[in-house]
Design a protein around this motif. Sequence first.
Motif, short mmCIF file in Angstrom:
data_model
loop_
_atom_site.label_atom_id
_atom_site.label_comp_id
_atom_site.label_asym_id
_atom_site.label_seq_id
_atom_site.Cartn_x
_atom_site.Cartn_y
_atom_site.Cartn_z
N UNK A 81 -0.93 -0.85 -4.10
CA UNK A 81 -2.61 -0.53 -3.74
C UNK A 81 -2.81 0.83 -3.41
N UNK A 82 -3.37 1.60 -4.18
CA UNK A 82 -3.44 3.11 -3.82
C UNK A 82 -4.49 3.35 -2.64
N UNK A 83 -3.89 4.09 -1.77
CA UNK A 83 -4.71 4.52 -0.40
C UNK A 83 -4.51 3.42 0.66
N UNK A 84 -3.81 2.54 0.33
CA UNK A 84 -3.77 1.30 1.32
C UNK A 84 -2.81 1.81 2.63
N UNK A 120 0.86 -1.14 -0.05
CA UNK A 120 0.09 -0.15 -0.02
C UNK A 120 0.95 1.11 0.14
N UNK A 121 0.38 2.48 -0.60
CA UNK A 121 1.08 3.67 -0.66
C UNK A 121 0.91 4.38 0.60
N UNK A 122 0.15 4.00 1.64
CA UNK A 122 0.08 4.93 2.58
C UNK A 122 0.32 3.94 4.18
N UNK A 123 1.21 2.91 3.49
CA UNK A 123 1.66 2.04 4.82
C UNK A 123 2.74 2.69 5.64
#
Length: 322
Positions: A289-292, A259-262
């Motif tokens: 995974x965008x926003x994940x 995820x790109x927000x990990x």
Amino acid sequence: MPRQACPRLAGSWILLAGLLWAGANHRAATGFSIAQGSAAKAEAVETALLPGQVLRDLEYARLGPKSLRLDLYLPQRRSGERLPAVIWIHGGAWLSGSKENTRAFEVLGDGYAVASINYRLSFEATFPAQIHDCKAAVRWLRAHADEYGLDPERIGVWGSSAGGHLAALLGTTGDVVELEGTVGGDLDQSSRVQAVCDFFGPSDFLSVLEGAWSSARSPTSPQALLLGGPVADRVELARLASPVAHASPDDPPFLIVHGDRDLVVPLNQSVRLYQALRAAGVEVALHVVKGAGHGLRLQAFQDPAVDSLVRRFFDRHLRGLP
């Protein structure tokens, strides 16, 4: 007075000859015989469907009083069929987690055996105990392939977070003697795997020294607890524990998902692994995974599109499907 043939016997012989002639012509016409009938029955038994089942708490190794166990999920299958197997390695910061927490069998479905394994956690033993256990599980599956109808030449691995790290390490260290260990025996079997799916696993412990992973600097961080001390004090062990350090051309295909927000394991950890594998000439794909954020329980990682991506990856590399 000359003997005369008994009319009843003569009639019986004529009837028998007629039956034999008819039987021979029937076999010639149908290509069927008693022997072939037995073969057909044997073939029917051979292709009979076996029911799906879950075999829980199979011991794959023992270390003193400690029993290392796995759950083996077997789908409905034909008798004599050899299934590809995928090993699931749970996450939990190498501190917690359990083999019971898996969606792998649900995602992969028919056509795969799934072995969900437990391994020693960092409060029980420090690295490399964890990878030794994972390699022992691979060897055990190969040693028991005949017993459970598995194909020893088609074994994949999938893990998330800490499990993703161990899955990636299995994929990149098939030829690293220092990480093989002797746990469980079966040392005549290979611990290599044929496909790796890594969900947001750490890949480069030494990046902590570059300031790229600040949360891992603490002496009480999961990374420090795994290594038995801060990365700065365990540089060689940190390198040994890093999948990026072992990437080589003979590594199996990889699918990496992150995820790109990990905020727990930075996306850069997967980018580094992707770059190292690609530089080594390994087939690798990175799916962001965008926003994940971080964790399998997030809806983003249970999306049917992500499930399909994983299934297609293993289908291609373990079942030879397009």
